[in-house]
Design an enzyme around this catalytic site. Structure first.
Site, mmCIF file in Angstrom:
data_model
loop_
_atom_site.group_PDB
_atom_site.id
_atom_site.type_symbol
_atom_site.label_atom_id
_atom_site.label_comp_id
_atom_site.label_asym_id
_atom_site.label_seq_id
_atom_site.Cartn_x
_atom_site.Cartn_y
_atom_site.Cartn_z
ATOM 1 N N ARG A 29 40.220 26.573 37.503
ATOM 2 C CA ARG A 29 40.697 25.945 38.734
ATOM 3 C C ARG A 29 39.644 24.973 39.266
ATOM 4 N NH1 ARG A 29 44.012 29.960 42.761
ATOM 5 N NH2 ARG A 29 45.643 30.615 41.289
ATOM 6 N N ASP B 29 37.932 22.176 41.680
ATOM 7 C CA ASP B 29 37.941 21.927 43.121
ATOM 8 C C ASP B 29 38.434 20.520 43.427
ATOM 9 O OD1 ASP B 29 36.913 24.449 43.642
ATOM 10 O OD2 ASP B 29 34.828 23.754 43.627
ATOM 11 N N TYR C 294 31.599 21.659 31.009
ATOM 12 C CA TYR C 294 31.668 20.594 32.010
ATOM 13 C C TYR C 294 30.596 19.548 31.733
ATOM 14 C CZ TYR C 294 34.674 23.366 35.150
ATOM 15 O OH TYR C 294 35.703 24.078 35.715
ATOM 16 N N ARG D 247 28.279 22.508 40.352
ATOM 17 C CA ARG D 247 27.765 21.498 41.266
ATOM 18 C C ARG D 247 26.497 21.970 41.971
ATOM 19 N NH1 ARG D 247 32.813 20.979 44.732
ATOM 20 N NH2 ARG D 247 31.445 19.719 46.067
#
Length: 268
Positions: free
Chosen positions: A47, A49, A107, A195
């Site tokens: 999921r 953001d 990522y 992040r």
């Protein structure tokens, strides 16, 4: 379904009332074409953001009837907006689960330290950092974060959720165009973890923190106020890994188990 999207104009993946989300837009397209009831909804590998992009997202759903994958892909892309594409469709075994059968998520985070900022055509997926960054310092901090650890300092608190994860890859490169790219791969991530990792490493990369400080954060058992969460637009989910089809069910069972650190796990 393999899915790609520009996350800039989406409020994340998950359906939210009165907000434009990836699952919401994709779900509307599926209802329009197939009239399917999406309760409990699309199952997704990760999921993302609000503002986060994807080139390698994966989701699955059950359809009441079959259709040739290429035809399904063409029909969906014919009604989807330009910032959301279904790049591939395939039939999956009954025990496949896009979330729990996954063995890793990968990522990438893009950063430029050019004095003029991000190039106009890349401003939506590249963070402009106001200070020069040293690749060696970024990688020195990254190396301390690889392995199985409690990443509580980098995670948003979620009741009854573990913050133990295993990062199998975390490194930085500088591409020929000068862009710095962080690649991070793990079995799973908690909310805002990638992040936050990037935010900490950037402070080490520009010299405001010693790279060792990044590793020392692993000793904390709650979210650190010293860690700045990097903006969403530099982040993209680029790949999700799965085992051989015969191992789908076993991997899903393994993933559902609560993670705990082994007694020999070093604490930094």
């Amino acid at each position: 379904m393999d899915v790609a999207y520009d996350g800039a104009d989406f409020s994340g993946w998950a359906v939210q009332p009165d907000r434009r989300t990836v699952a919401g837009v994709l779900g509307d397209a599926l209802r329009t074409l197939y009239g399917v009831d999406l309760e409990p909804g699309l199952t997704v590998a990760g999921r993302t953001d609000a503002g986060v992009h994807a080139t390698g997202q994966v989701c699955h759903l059950d359809l009441p009837h079959s259709e040739l994958p290429d035809r399904m892909s063409r029909r969906l892309n014919g009604v989807l907006p330009g910032d959301l594409r279904v790049t591939a469709v395939s039939a999956a075994p009954a025990d496949f689960d896009a979330r729990f059968a996954a063995t890793f998520r990968r990522y990438e985070y893009r950063v430029t330290d050019a004095p003029f900022g991000a190039m106009p055509l890349r401003r939506r997926d590249t963070l402009a950092w106001p200070r020069p960054l040293e690749l060696d310092r970024l990688n020195a901090g990254a190396a301390l974060l690889v392995g199985e650890h409690d990443y509580a300092a980098f995670c948003r608190h979620k009741e009854n959720a573990t913050t133990i994860r295993e990062i199998t890859r975390l490194d930085w490169r500088r591409d020929s165009d000068g862009i710095l790219v962080a690649t991070v791969q793990a079995d799973a991530f908690c909310q805002a973890m990638v992040r936050s990792l990037v935010g900490a490493m950037l402070f080490a990369g520009d010299g405001r923190r010693d790279p060792r400080w990044v590793g020392e954060l692993l000793s904390m058992r709650s979210r650190s106020s010293e860690v700045t969460v990097a903006p969403a637009h530099g982040l993209a989910l680029v790949a999700v890994g799965y085992p051989d089809p015969a191992d789908f069910a076993g991997q899903a069972t393994k993933t559902r188990r609560l993670r705990v650190l082994s007694p020999t796990e070093p604490q930094l």
